[in-house]
Structures are given as structure tokens and as C-alpha cells.
Design an enzyme around this catalytic site. Sequence first.
Site, mmCIF file in Angstrom:
data_model
loop_
_atom_site.group_PDB
_atom_site.id
_atom_site.type_symbol
_atom_site.label_atom_id
_atom_site.label_comp_id
_atom_site.label_asym_id
_atom_site.label_seq_id
_atom_site.Cartn_x
_atom_site.Cartn_y
_atom_site.Cartn_z
ATOM 1 N N GLU A 46 0.906 -1.169 -0.079
ATOM 2 C CA GLU A 46 -0.044 -0.037 -0.101
ATOM 3 C C GLU A 46 0.920 1.070 -0.121
ATOM 4 O O GLU A 46 0.505 2.286 -0.597
ATOM 5 C CB GLU A 46 -0.966 0.190 1.339
ATOM 6 C CG GLU A 46 -2.099 -1.091 1.228
ATOM 7 C CD GLU A 46 -1.316 -2.309 1.974
ATOM 8 O OE1 GLU A 46 -2.135 -3.168 2.517
ATOM 9 O OE2 GLU A 46 -0.269 -2.560 2.028
ATOM 10 N N CYS A 71 -2.603 -4.218 7.100
ATOM 11 C CA CYS A 71 -2.095 -4.670 8.446
ATOM 12 C C CYS A 71 -2.452 -3.059 9.407
ATOM 13 O O CYS A 71 -2.796 -2.172 8.939
ATOM 14 C CB CYS A 71 -0.606 -4.708 8.494
ATOM 15 S SG CYS A 71 0.228 -3.439 8.018
ATOM 16 N N ALA A 150 13.567 -37.312 -6.594
ATOM 17 C CA ALA A 150 13.229 -38.134 -7.738
ATOM 18 C C ALA A 150 13.509 -39.424 -7.639
ATOM 19 O O ALA A 150 14.222 -40.023 -6.764
ATOM 20 C CB ALA A 150 14.690 -37.457 -8.475
ATOM 21 N N ASP A 199 25.658 -37.870 -0.700
ATOM 22 C CA ASP A 199 25.545 -37.004 -1.899
ATOM 23 C C ASP A 199 26.366 -35.586 -1.928
ATOM 24 O O ASP A 199 26.446 -34.904 -2.783
ATOM 25 C CB ASP A 199 24.040 -36.468 -1.949
ATOM 26 C CG ASP A 199 23.078 -37.592 -2.306
ATOM 27 O OD1 ASP A 199 23.705 -38.590 -2.586
ATOM 28 O OD2 ASP A 199 21.884 -37.519 -2.369
ATOM 29 N N ARG A 206 22.301 -22.302 -7.282
ATOM 30 C CA ARG A 206 23.644 -22.016 -8.087
ATOM 31 C C ARG A 206 22.989 -21.854 -9.721
ATOM 32 O O ARG A 206 23.892 -21.528 -10.393
ATOM 33 C CB ARG A 206 24.647 -23.163 -8.195
ATOM 34 C CG ARG A 206 25.194 -23.416 -6.681
ATOM 35 C CD ARG A 206 26.293 -24.566 -6.561
ATOM 36 N NE ARG A 206 25.515 -25.817 -7.108
ATOM 37 C CZ ARG A 206 24.951 -26.600 -6.062
ATOM 38 N NH1 ARG A 206 24.431 -26.404 -5.028
ATOM 39 N NH2 ARG A 206 24.257 -27.736 -6.631
ATOM 40 N N GLU A 281 14.237 -32.526 1.340
ATOM 41 C CA GLU A 281 14.922 -32.967 0.212
ATOM 42 C C GLU A 281 15.765 -34.179 0.895
ATOM 43 O O GLU A 281 16.737 -34.540 0.126
ATOM 44 C CB GLU A 281 15.791 -32.163 -0.278
ATOM 45 C CG GLU A 281 15.408 -31.490 -1.890
ATOM 46 C CD GLU A 281 16.372 -30.860 -2.587
ATOM 47 O OE1 GLU A 281 17.626 -31.220 -2.540
ATOM 48 O OE2 GLU A 281 16.022 -29.841 -3.502
ATOM 49 N N GLY A 283 16.592 -38.371 2.263
ATOM 50 C CA GLY A 283 16.551 -39.694 1.870
ATOM 51 C C GLY A 283 15.161 -40.482 2.152
ATOM 52 O O GLY A 283 14.187 -39.448 2.696
ATOM 53 N N THR A 286 13.992 -39.766 6.012
ATOM 54 C CA THR A 286 13.345 -38.593 6.437
ATOM 55 C C THR A 286 12.162 -38.102 5.548
ATOM 56 O O THR A 286 11.052 -37.618 6.561
ATOM 57 C CB THR A 286 14.585 -37.558 5.990
ATOM 58 O OG1 THR A 286 16.011 -37.727 6.692
ATOM 59 C CG2 THR A 286 14.111 -36.053 6.352
#
Length: 337
Positions: A46, A71, A150, A199, A206, A281, A283, A286
Amino acid sequence: MQRCLELAAKGLGSVAPNPMVGCVIVHNNVIIGEGYHQKYGEAHAEVNAIASVVNKNLLAESTVYVNLEPCSHYGKTPPCSDLLIEHKIKRVVVACLDTNPLVAGKGIEKLRNAGIEVFTGVLEKEAYELNKRFFTYHEKKRPYIILKWAQTKDNFISKFPPFIREENWITNNESKKLVHTWRAQEQAILVGTTTALLDNPALTVRLTEGKSPIRILIDKELKVPFINPIFSNAAETIVITEKKEVSVNNVTYHQIDFTKEITPQILNYLYDKKVTSVIIEGGRHTLQSFIDRGLWDEARIFTGNKYFQSGIKAPVINKSKSNSQMIGDDELAVFTQ
């Protein structure tokens, strides 16, 4: 209001833990000003919209469109409802109410008490979807949780170690770039000890522009060496452990009780840190732990054009997919609760 949502969406990845908000000012069916919340701690939508209006005298006869209730409290900036009252805005159209207890109808009440016409519920569903992270945070007292993994066409997420890292890749470069875009949109990303060790992920942005998320590592016994890319200076890292509670440079060690359920402890900690969204992300173990407890909002699952024949099986999610699309030769399926 559609224009408000388009403007608001530009703040994705930059305004959390605040909501994404756009504002459009209309006089005699002509847009005379617009703006959006661009960065956390800076001016709200605003404020930017009113600042863009050349002739401020027109404001008293104008309608302000905003996708979230203005707000009514002092935070990093003054209340936007006060600003609208100050400029004697004639009418305010709001998509949805703010469920943050600090606002929760008080902004609209303040506007109406000042004699401003207020209409609500315009594109409400779309506005709620846009700020699903913000609403989940305030309503469920936890971050918005996105599961991501994936898998191969035969439902494996990894070969059995040891393996050459490149041979364990499942998705194409286009999918990898998309994942980095997602990272820039969320506040945090979480993996477990095994994923970090096997990994060596940096978990940074990146392949696209944007800010790298806070990296969260579950490492009960501090097995991941400090030379691991997850500890680089590229972003903040939080280690969930049983060993110590200390902060060193960009790394915070947070101690929890591993004899108890760890997932709620982690989510409570992230809630206290005002983290409104997290990508899981990790394994299989998790990811499955979040699935089994129903602690997820969205799952984004890539199926690459590969077969492993053996390895670590993918997590199992008992839901029908909401939608899917092809990213090159990868299928991306999205599941929602």
C-alpha cells in the site's frame, strides 16, 4: 484484483516471513498507482502504491485493491490501514482476511470505523493459494512443508552405496535447474545425515538467481564432517543434534531430545525462528517420516527416464496426484493434502 495477485507474486522468495501483497489504486476505472511488498523489512504494498500516484488529490475518490487485509499493527513498518485512512481513501477491496492474530480483521474494522467502504472476498481462493505458506504458518503453527524427491521408473531414489555420484543422478538438467528455482522461493531446505554423507549436497541456489535457503541438517551424532559443502559460507546452516547448543559463524547447532519424536521438535523450532516454508529433500527415511505423520502440504516428485533395477526404494505417498507435467523426458507429479 488479478493485477494485485500478479504484483504480489513478484515478492516470492524475498518477503518471508511476511506475506506477498500487491496493491492497485483505481480512479474512474483507470489505474493511477500500483505497488507490491518487495523485501522483508521494507515498505508494504500500500505504501509503494500510494507513493506511485502522481496526483495525491485523486486518492480521496479512489478505490484501493489489495489481496490481503491491510495491517493494523506496528511491525517493521507502520500500519497500512492508518495510511489509507490518512489519505481518505474512498473504498478498499480486499481478497482475503489476514489470519495473523496481530491483524485478523482489525485492519478492516479500523477502515470501516473511519468511514471507508470495504468489500472482501474478491478472488479469495486465488489469494489464499498465493500466500499458502503464510497462512499455514499462522494457522498450523508450523512451516509450509514441501516434500521433494526424484525416482526412477522402477521406483528407486538411489543406488546402493558406494556409487559414482554422477551415475546416481536420476533427472535431467532442466529439472535440476527447476529445483534450484524452488530453493530460491522457500526459506529453508532439510536433509538427513545419510543424504549429506553420500551426496555431499551444497543445497544452495547455483543454477538460477535468488537467495539460498537456510540449510537444515539432521545429524544426531555429528557424523557429517565440517568440510562437507553443506557447511559452506554460501548460506546459513542449522544442525539438529543431540550433542550441543551453540552458534559458530553461519552454523547453528540446535539440541533436541532424540529419545522423543523429533519431527515436531524440529517444526516447533522452525516456527519459533519464523521460518514459513521448508523443502524436505532428504532420503527415504526422512521423507517417509514426514509422510507417515501427515506433516506435509505438497509433494513434488520427479520420475526420471531411468531404471536402476535395485537400490533404495522411493517413499510411498498414498494420494492421487493433483497434476503432472513433463520437464523434458522427466515427469513431475505434484501431490497436495
